[in-house]
Scaffold this active site. Sequence first.
Site, PDB file in Angstrom:
ATOM      1  N   LYS A 164      37.671  36.208 -19.759  1.00  0.00           N
ATOM      2  CA  LYS A 164      37.623  36.861 -21.069  1.00  0.00           C
ATOM      3  C   LYS A 164      36.178  37.216 -21.397  1.00  0.00           C
ATOM      4  CE  LYS A 164      39.264  35.867 -25.807  1.00  0.00           C
ATOM      5  NZ  LYS A 164      39.983  34.854 -26.618  1.00  0.00           N
TER       6      LYS A 164
ATOM      7  N   SER B 158      43.775  36.417 -28.764  1.00  0.00           N
ATOM      8  CA  SER B 158      42.761  37.422 -28.504  1.00  0.00           C
ATOM      9  C   SER B 158      42.430  37.594 -27.024  1.00  0.00           C
ATOM     10  CB  SER B 158      41.471  37.051 -29.251  1.00  0.00           C
ATOM     11  OG  SER B 158      40.978  35.782 -28.842  1.00  0.00           O
TER      12      SER B 158
ATOM     13  N   SER C   6      45.056  31.963 -29.051  1.00  0.00           N
ATOM     14  CA  SER C   6      44.610  33.104 -28.249  1.00  0.00           C
ATOM     15  C   SER C   6      44.803  32.964 -26.750  1.00  0.00           C
ATOM     16  CB  SER C   6      43.131  33.402 -28.549  1.00  0.00           C
ATOM     17  OG  SER C   6      42.992  33.893 -29.856  1.00  0.00           O
TER      18      SER C   6
END
Length: 443
Positions: free
Chosen positions: A81, A156, A180
Amino acid sequence: MSDAWLTMTASDLGRAIGKGDIDPVDLTRAYLDAAKAHAFSPRIYARFTETRAIAEAEAASKRAKLGLRRSLLDGIPISWKDLFDTAGTATEAGSALLKDRIPTEDAEVLKNATAAGLVCIGKTHMSELAFSGLGLNPITATPPCVNDHDAVPGGSSSGSGASVAFNLAAGTIGSDTGGSVRIPSAWNDLVGLKTTIGRVSVKGSVSLCARFDTVGPLCRSVEDAAQLLAALEGGKPADLKGASLEGVTLAVLKTAAFDDIRPEPKAGFEAAKNKLQAAGATITEIEIPQVNEALALSGILFATEAYATWQTEIEANPDAMFPEILNRFRSGKDTLAKDFLAAWDKLNALTATYLEQTAPFGAVILPTSPILPPNLERLMTDSDYYVTENLLALRNTRIGNLFGLAGLTLPTGVPSTGIMFLSAPYSEERLLRIGAAAEAALT
């Protein structure tokens, strides 16, 4: 063979490397080639780290030939990420506010993973500054959901989930502040592990709310989750041998978790629950009123800290932000310190009660999300829909963050639905054993 490699679990790939059936360089090139050629690549990967990846794969290949592999996952290509610092490569956390931010040092978890032999192939898109569970990001890119290309993938850690679901990484590392890791895992039919706050280092990662931020893997199996957790920590993986649901007591959390639930997530959960019961688990339904009280505090706790963390950058350039994300940050702007501290005092008391009431159970189970992935275009044009779906998406996962729990989501067999297991802080090894047994029952 390379096409078949792209769908294997990271652990199975690791065993094949150990037997000499796969070379890490060939494997890494296969993933890089697939990722760069894929139609959705620009929406999933923010940038590739190809030079680094090939160098790491070549080193892993040499170790494998010498019988000096560092871990089961030595030589396995994974994505990261875009909030984990990568030395010399931009880390922008999905935000124009951090455009061209280039760290000089790797995040601590990336250092640990590299030391275990994992190969970093690239950085994935994410929700802006990690403050949305939907995965919608018109500032940088919105990845698709694997089951509905017109829907968002969950956030996310949106690009992280998509990178594994579309077979463009063997595993991935995300962060989970309110869900997330678990939402993109559930919506893309993956396994996702939320770790206990403080267990895995967040040093060198872009923070949203330091009191809630956690790091965890999104992957294809519970074994992969255990192996990746060990790599992130520089420790030993949980022992999953002989895992069974016989004698395991599970509690279905009825409070809040089924409110406004859509038919598909409910059907997925019920089917999964029945399979767990058939495999030997004892399942009881419980109500815990403190859950509703804790959820009522989440607005003040998350938004206040998030705004305090990012106020300077946001107010220096608010027009650079997606308005929905900007509004969510600014909702924490006017909270008084006494109210913020009082909310934390109340949450601490509620947490003690929750842990006491759930102590007799191996894990608490509930639907990972009460909704399916929302439509991307409608989210962009209907603000009320955006707000409603964003809050509902994270409602169930946020319970684990508020109470500081370990959490694991598994696919139910109904597309884009997950069953979540929550257990006491620092109980990841027990949770993974339950998860391994549950995975066998569900598949």
